[in-house]
Design a protein around this motif. Structure first.
Motif, PDB file in Angstrom:
ATOM      1  N   GLY A 169      -3.751  66.981  47.602  1.00 45.89           N
ATOM      2  CA  GLY A 169      -3.817  68.587  48.123  1.00 45.89           C
ATOM      3  C   GLY A 169      -3.371  68.681  49.557  1.00 45.89           C
ATOM      4  O   GLY A 169      -2.497  69.373  49.669  1.00 45.89           O
ATOM      5  N   GLU A 172       0.136  68.854  50.782  1.00 49.28           N
ATOM      6  CA  GLU A 172       1.075  69.932  50.857  1.00 49.28           C
ATOM      7  C   GLU A 172       1.036  70.657  52.115  1.00 49.28           C
ATOM      8  O   GLU A 172       1.924  71.617  52.532  1.00 49.28           O
ATOM      9  CB  GLU A 172       0.508  70.929  49.698  1.00 49.28           C
ATOM     10  CG  GLU A 172       0.599  70.465  48.269  1.00 49.28           C
ATOM     11  CD  GLU A 172       0.103  71.408  47.461  1.00 49.28           C
ATOM     12  OE1 GLU A 172      -0.135  72.447  47.696  1.00 49.28           O
ATOM     13  OE2 GLU A 172       0.079  70.911  46.243  1.00 49.28           O
ATOM     14  N   LYS A 204      -5.882  70.441  43.038  1.00 45.88           N
ATOM     15  CA  LYS A 204      -6.556  71.220  43.917  1.00 45.88           C
ATOM     16  C   LYS A 204      -7.873  71.787  43.544  1.00 45.88           C
ATOM     17  O   LYS A 204      -8.360  71.381  42.418  1.00 45.88           O
ATOM     18  CB  LYS A 204      -5.587  72.129  44.827  1.00 45.88           C
ATOM     19  CG  LYS A 204      -4.412  71.289  45.569  1.00 45.88           C
ATOM     20  CD  LYS A 204      -3.355  72.183  46.062  1.00 45.88           C
ATOM     21  CE  LYS A 204      -2.510  72.722  44.829  1.00 45.88           C
ATOM     22  NZ  LYS A 204      -1.219  73.549  45.333  1.00 45.88           N
ATOM     23  N   ASN A 207      -5.173  74.394  41.006  1.00 47.95           N
ATOM     24  CA  ASN A 207      -3.921  74.117  40.644  1.00 47.95           C
ATOM     25  C   ASN A 207      -3.516  72.661  40.698  1.00 47.95           C
ATOM     26  O   ASN A 207      -4.237  71.950  41.460  1.00 47.95           O
ATOM     27  CB  ASN A 207      -2.989  74.658  41.741  1.00 47.95           C
ATOM     28  CG  ASN A 207      -2.578  76.014  41.710  1.00 47.95           C
ATOM     29  OD1 ASN A 207      -2.283  76.536  40.452  1.00 47.95           O
ATOM     30  ND2 ASN A 207      -3.070  76.958  42.566  1.00 47.95           N
ATOM     31  N   PRO A 208      -2.585  72.350  40.201  1.00 44.54           N
ATOM     32  CA  PRO A 208      -2.087  70.884  40.185  1.00 44.54           C
ATOM     33  C   PRO A 208      -1.570  70.673  41.689  1.00 44.54           C
ATOM     34  O   PRO A 208      -1.193  71.675  42.378  1.00 44.54           O
ATOM     35  CB  PRO A 208      -0.810  70.765  39.285  1.00 44.54           C
ATOM     36  CG  PRO A 208      -0.428  72.101  39.068  1.00 44.54           C
ATOM     37  CD  PRO A 208      -1.401  72.848  39.195  1.00 44.54           C
ATOM     38  N   THR A 209      -1.297  69.599  42.026  1.00 45.75           N
ATOM     39  CA  THR A 209      -0.738  69.394  43.425  1.00 45.75           C
ATOM     40  C   THR A 209       0.989  68.962  43.323  1.00 45.75           C
ATOM     41  O   THR A 209       1.250  68.341  42.428  1.00 45.75           O
ATOM     42  CB  THR A 209      -1.261  68.214  44.270  1.00 45.75           C
ATOM     43  OG1 THR A 209      -1.057  66.979  43.135  1.00 45.75           O
ATOM     44  CG2 THR A 209      -2.819  68.328  44.312  1.00 45.75           C
ATOM     45  N   ILE A 210       1.553  69.222  44.149  1.00 46.15           N
ATOM     46  CA  ILE A 210       3.079  69.043  43.915  1.00 46.15           C
ATOM     47  C   ILE A 210       3.441  67.481  44.082  1.00 46.15           C
ATOM     48  O   ILE A 210       4.129  66.965  43.228  1.00 46.15           O
ATOM     49  CB  ILE A 210       3.714  69.515  45.573  1.00 46.15           C
ATOM     50  CG1 ILE A 210       3.649  71.233  45.576  1.00 46.15           C
ATOM     51  CG2 ILE A 210       5.196  69.141  45.553  1.00 46.15           C
ATOM     52  CD1 ILE A 210       4.104  71.489  47.011  1.00 46.15           C
ATOM     53  N   ARG A 213       3.110  65.977  40.667  1.00 45.35           N
ATOM     54  CA  ARG A 213       3.777  66.845  39.432  1.00 45.35           C
ATOM     55  C   ARG A 213       5.500  66.707  39.840  1.00 45.35           C
ATOM     56  O   ARG A 213       6.140  67.565  39.254  1.00 45.35           O
ATOM     57  CB  ARG A 213       3.505  68.319  39.332  1.00 45.35           C
ATOM     58  CG  ARG A 213       2.130  68.399  38.795  1.00 45.35           C
ATOM     59  CD  ARG A 213       1.890  68.194  37.234  1.00 45.35           C
ATOM     60  NE  ARG A 213       0.633  68.275  36.923  1.00 45.35           N
ATOM     61  CZ  ARG A 213       0.204  69.419  36.410  1.00 45.35           C
ATOM     62  NH1 ARG A 213       1.066  70.463  36.128  1.00 45.35           N
ATOM     63  NH2 ARG A 213      -1.142  69.467  35.940  1.00 45.35           N
ATOM     64  N   ILE A 214       5.719  65.749  40.720  1.00 44.87           N
ATOM     65  CA  ILE A 214       7.266  65.544  40.648  1.00 44.87           C
ATOM     66  C   ILE A 214       7.533  64.166  40.135  1.00 44.87           C
ATOM     67  O   ILE A 214       6.599  63.485  40.142  1.00 44.87           O
ATOM     68  CB  ILE A 214       7.904  65.538  42.131  1.00 44.87           C
ATOM     69  CG1 ILE A 214       7.169  64.714  43.127  1.00 44.87           C
ATOM     70  CG2 ILE A 214       7.687  67.082  42.746  1.00 44.87           C
ATOM     71  CD1 ILE A 214       7.473  64.594  44.495  1.00 44.87           C
TER      72      ILE A 214
END
Lengths: 785, 785
Positions: A169, A172, A204, A207-210, A213-214
């Motif tokens: 989290g 970001e 977080k 939400n999912p975290t960046i 999810r890449i």
């Protein structure tokens, strides 16, 4: 295989114990060992805390303990996902540190109950990692600063390894994103190492975290692009993850040792690819898989309290009990609630425990700075207001010698502005820390420079905080307007200091010293975006125990103030000083006396001869002081019968009542300086209402008229800037005439002349692009004191 | 070969013209076309400005013009290295836009002289890209926000391409580092495209930059890790760079078109790898190679003014003249100083010119929001202070319908807290924008959601600014304490708005609306780090023309305030409102009347019956209002003869004098509400001194006693938080008793009882972990009005 089965079993037991203690803190106020069936009244009425990140933190802590012991490492851990307070506290208790620092929280059943009950409970401890948490230098509330803090701790600590768990989290945030580039500022020879552990639990609050999810390939490229060699550990099966994490840590620590050996023994100067770990495990791992038919483990629903209806819903209560019992507490704690011997033996001992490291209570390691006698740097002041000096350039000479005398525990941070701020004397004895490529023609770049420049105020602040909290000293020099970039970080550091002062085992650390220059009145060329003195207002909102603001009017007063600040502890000191050639007023001895009082009458500029003046002209800040003195000289020339008193303020806190701030003047002292019934025209460096806020309870307040920056700015000349804000000498004279009764016709005439002078000055400026020479070159007219 | 020789020649001529005009702005005040030999008096007395980045910006502008024309693109350019103001102005003049907007700056010799002279000159234009600069939505002073602004501009503008030149200096900042991850939030179907051009000229003021000094492979991995396909253009030979850059732009724009076609026509839903350009050219390219024996071109010495002694040193003067003449001005401008026809024909025309795009003057495109009638969302208030509502949840229903009615020009930003802040009704009609991987169980994620959540307040703020400045609407919801993270960005946006209001061609844009919730009085569970109401102090320092602060006490007043803010223009509106269940006081009609006045007497709570009260209890904010009313009910019960007046403040600006703020009350109005001689106990949401600062000139100020947050916080219960800060009902009663004369023995008894109640409440809290039920469940005792 790094771990044999027995080691794995013991590590897992330790992890289970820490997880049990984490859940216990969130939920229980009684029956801590579940020696009886769980009943609603054992559960806290308000369920607070963050479970989601806790098992991952506990996993890291257990595994780091293994390598500390195996390698006899000197290590601390920065907990980026600071909401995982339960985990940090659980480990401190397991390691015995908690009981050493808080003896009433014994390492037994009774202490465990206290440990559980106090968590997020009124009168207890915060739910985040905080100053109260043993082993921490990092507040876990506002996210994004963990990695910068970790690097700050590692600088000049060649034997220290700082493990830094970075939450996905917080990764970001901007400050965290910039912090990865710290790899270009750490020196493998002279500094310690940072081992980032990017913990991807995927979510977080909602939400999912960046980074989770890449595609993994993209993530690895990113981390390689930051200058790391990432080692991935992923899974949701404990034994497999234990083995993989242990192997990864051994790999990483082998490489760190090799990098340091190459740099220290072989003299390698290339920038290493530092290892780091990517740890991908489920959020709320080992917690409830499902609650009320919705998946919890491995989702954002595990973020805080996964089962909430425990006191009213028997199903939820059973779920909690099953969850707690799944850690097999009876195997972990003996009949008295003491951790079983196998657990007690697992962590390192003494100060090798991360929760007991003196580096995480930096005051223990703090040495006084070797400070040269600042008198030696004084500029000669034969007569006040006749000659000029660049205040920060004079300070630069002092700082140069501070650096030379303290080669391993003093650093200067700044966003690429140390020379622009005229502190370049420091480059006589040191360089800028820089471990990326160097080219011929570069200006003072070296792997181990004492000056740290990066175009990120966040990094400057974060590095310095980490450096100070681990027991060293420093200074952050910055353009005044852009220090607002770290308002939030300042707030958090001030809160940390305030809280720490009340914790007996936290030892005082060096103050965080800001030197704000290139200030509002000398950003005429850069324009409106560079003009903002409002950081002072932010600072003044924090606890009076912690904050100090100084506005030295000239070079010698700046020296005196800087010496004082560099010696101080547990404060945030803000010094605002100019870098341009400016008049000097006080000899060194006078400067010391003036700064010691913090406020005083300048008798050489006054003509009230110790009697009641007709008007008081007060000033704080270099430019307001200049304009005030120029106004006074006009008044004394044209209205010689007017009795004028000049009061200069260096220490802004002196204006507050002594009931509000330890530096505050008593009402009697204030009245003696300012009178209770004469007009006071106060020329202030910042927003004028700050002075009203500090003085509204004073007797003379109804006579107080403040001039300052009222958010009128543009690209123009220095004198036009003060005119735009009615802080100029001519306007101050007009202010006096408007407020002193019975001055008669000559005053009215002078007032008109002043208004004309303003128009003339503006016209000259618009025509010629510079201030009138008479204004630019003004000096105090009478030589001698 | 993308460019034929003729195209290359014309592009290069255009570039030379822009470079000539850039240098001219920095240096010249006369002889703009060098039609006579350069003499010292042609040169400005103060040399200000930044040459270093200008040639790179001019190069980008010229090449973007080529592709705009070739492809009939709708494009704007965000100039990250905003210090390169000369370049932005030069291009606006070359394209004719400057003269259209500032007719006295004609596109001829006379206008060129004005253009040169005004730059960084008193009464002229700033040296940075600023609101005065045609074609800009991005202030070039404080660095780091270019890419976030660019994405904000691209959202919901499917036909727009936003070229964003990112400086390698600013790329060291945190906000910029985080902004790269915007690739996961842009929807190739519904949004426009951002084309980042990372300009590596290698240096900041005094240092190299990080991205220019890491191996190219490492840099490319970093950019790939951000989700891009980087295309590198590097060189210092103009023709080669022209050819390479033209080819790179064609490559990038082909790919952008292909990506958009795939998403829009083929329904592709994968996240594209967006192209971007890495442009590596020398700092101060085409400027002096060497000055006084030191290298300048391609070094940090080219950052600002490369040759400074021009008015006094004939060698420097000659260097400048040679430099200027190296652009061959006689080939570029005709006898009258008009750009030759080949140059005039090169840029696109009309609104296709980036300097004339309506997207960069967003007010031109702004449509009023379709707003539902907010009365429809009112909660029923049969009787004041008897029933509860969650204010932000009620607002959520309104926002849901705002989103539904405005599907392409309204967005809500927030750091992962939209649901936590109880606005989740919006998810009935939209999703969270998310273009990274999605998994089953994710909660309302979609490529084109109207809610943008990322754990970066910087990104939320930057995106929203870009969105608003290009003519759309939005709201930023945030935890109150953490909005300090964007203090500096708020400052810059407020300055932008203030400056813009004075520029006739800048059309009003929608206000920037903050909804601050999870506020200081309801962060008892998260503790001290989450408790900070000081953003209001930062906001109040900005120009009164621009800032507005609202503290609606309940749900219906929040609806009324929100409707007002969503309709407003060119302001920053700060709304502080609670998310927890809280008492409601006013019917919708009453709320509208109260909010329209912004301040008023609550007669149903007062018993002064329109006569002079004995005491005024004022309040601003939901919790202070609650505690004030509870105090009033205690006073009315126990001291019924005491005449109490309750004043509630929604619009904080009403407290200021009408001479200071357009919303300010006249003294007469203020005196009518507050009296001039009765004690006023003011319960305030934020730091108490803010109220003093606003009211120190009022007649009744010496009777004013303010309670608010005085930086006392911890992890505890809601009521304990107000007790810690003496804002609780019991203390307010004590304050009244202490300040009203002649109350006698019953009052003394009541005072003692209040002190006892405080002790009891604290003891209860410490024992049970929650507030006493009587406090928690308190309602206004008398039904009916």
């Amino acid at each position: 295989m790094t771990l044999n089965d027995d080691e794995l079993k013991r590590l897992d037991a330790y992890w289970r114990a820490a997880n049990y203690l984490s859940v216990g803190q969130i939920y229980l106020m009684a029956n801590p060992l579940l020696r009886e069936p769980l009943r609603p009244e054992h559960v806290k009425p308000r369920l607070l805390g963050h479970w989601g990140t806790s098992p991952g933190l506990n996993l890291c802590h257990a595994h780091l303990n293994r390598v500390i012991k195996a390698r006899d490492l000197n290590m601390i851990m920065v907990v980026g996902p600071g909401h995982g307070g339960p985990a940090a506290v659980a480990n401190a208790w397991l390691e015995g540190t908690y009981t050493e620092l808080y003896p009433h929280v014994t390492r037994d059943a009774r202490g465990m109950e206290r440990l559980f009950r106090q968590f997020s409970f009124p009168g207890g401890v915060p739910s985040h990692v905080a100053p109260e948490t043993p082993g921490s230098i990092h507040e876990g509330g506002e996210l994004g600063y963990s990695l910068a803090h970790a690097y700050g701790a590692a600088f000049d600590n060649p034997d220290l390894v700082v493990a830094c768990v970075v939450g996905d989290g917080e990764s970001e945030t901007g400050p965290l994103a910039a912090s990865w580039h710290s790899t270009k500022f750490v020196d493998p020879a002279g500094d310690g190492a940072v081992l980032p552990i990017l913990h991807l639990n995927g979510y977080k609050i909602a939400n999912p975290t960046i980074p989770a999810r890449i595609p993994e390939d993209e993530l690895l490229r990113l981390l390689e692009g930051y200058g790391h060699r990432p080692i991935v550990v992923a899974g949701d099966e404990p034994a497999a993850v234990h083995r993989a994490l242990a192997a990864a840590l051994d790999d990483a620590l082998d490489e760190i040792a090799a990098i340091q050996r190459r740099a220290r023994e072989d003299g390698a100067t290339d920038r290493p690819r530092w290892p780091m770990i990517v740890l991908r495990t489920p959020k709320g791992w080992t917690g409830p898989k499902e609650v009320d038919g919705l998946p919890v483990e491995g989702t954002w629903r595990a973020h805080q309290v996964p089962v909430t209806g425990v006191r009213t819903d028997p199903g939820h209560l059973a779920l909690l009990e099953d969850w707690l019992r799944s850690y097999l507490p009876d195997e972990l704690f003996d009949a008295d609630g003491v951790p079983v011997p196998e657990l007690r033996e697992l962590p390192p001992s003494g100060t090798r425990r991360m929760t007991a490291s003196p580096h995480a209570n930096g005051g223990l390691l703090l040495r006084d700075l070797e400070l040269p006698d600042f008198h030696a740097y004084a500029v000669e002041v034969a007569s006040p207001g006749r000659a000029t000096a660049e205040a920060t350039r004079v300070l630069g000479a002092l700082l140069r010698d501070v650096i030379a005398a303290n080669p391993d525990d003093f650093r200067i941070m700044g966003p690429d502005e140390t020379a622009s701020n005229r502190l370049q004397a420091v480059f006589d004895v040191t360089d800028r820390a820089w471990n990326a490529a160097r080219l011929p023609g570069d200006d003072h770049l070296a792997a181990h420079g004492r000056v740290m420049e990066v175009l990120s105020e966040h990094l400057c602040q974060g590095w310095l905080e980490g450096y100070l909290l681990t027991g060293r000293h420093g200074l952050f020099n910055c353009y005044e307007a852009f220090i607002h970039i770290v308002d939030a970080m300042f707030n958090q550091h001030a809160k940390w200091l305030e809280t720490s002062r009340a914790i007996p085992w936290r030892r005082p650390v060096a103050s965080l010293n800001y030197l704000l220059t290139s200030h509002v009145w000398r950003q005429d060329h850069n324009g409106f975006s560079h003009q903002d003195p409002g950081f002072l207002d932010v600072v003044m909102n924090k606890s009076p125990e912690v904050v100090r603001v100084y506005l030295p009017p000239d070079a010698n007063t700046l020296l005196s103030v800087a010496d004082h600040c560099l010696r101080s502890r547990d404060y945030v000191n803000v010094i605002v000083a100019g870098k341009q050639p400016a008049l000097t007023y006080l000899t060194m001895d006078e400067a010391v006396r003036h700064c010691t009082r913090g406020i005083g009458i300048w008798e050489w500029a006054s003509n009230d001869e110790g009697l009641d003046p007709d008007v008081v002209l007060a000033c704080a800040g270099d430019i307001p002081t200049l304009e005030t003195l120029a106004a006074v000289s006009l008044l004394r020339e044209h209205l010689p019968e007017l009795k004028v008193r000049v009061v200069n303020v260096v220490d802004l806190m002196r204006l507050q009542p002594d009931t509000e701030h330890p530096h505050g003047l008593s009402d009697r002292e204030f009245d003696t300086l300012f009178t209770t019934d004469r007009p006071i025209i106060f020329a202030f460096h910042g927003y004028p209402w700050l002075i009203h806020r500090l003085t509204y309870r004073r007797h003379g307040h109804h006579n107080l008229h403040v001039r300052g920056y009222k958010e009128r700015g543009t690209t123009t000349t220095p004198f036009d800037m003060v005119m735009l804000n009615d802080l100029d000498r001519f306007h101050l004279v007009m202010d006096v005439i408007d407020r002193v009764d019975g001055l008669g016709g000559r005053a009215a005439h002078l007032r008109q002349r002043m208004a004309d002078e303003r128009l003339r000055a503006r016209a000259h400026t618009r025509l010629h692009g510079e201030d009138p020479a008479a204004v630019r070159d003004w000096t105090w007219p009478e030589a001698g004191r």
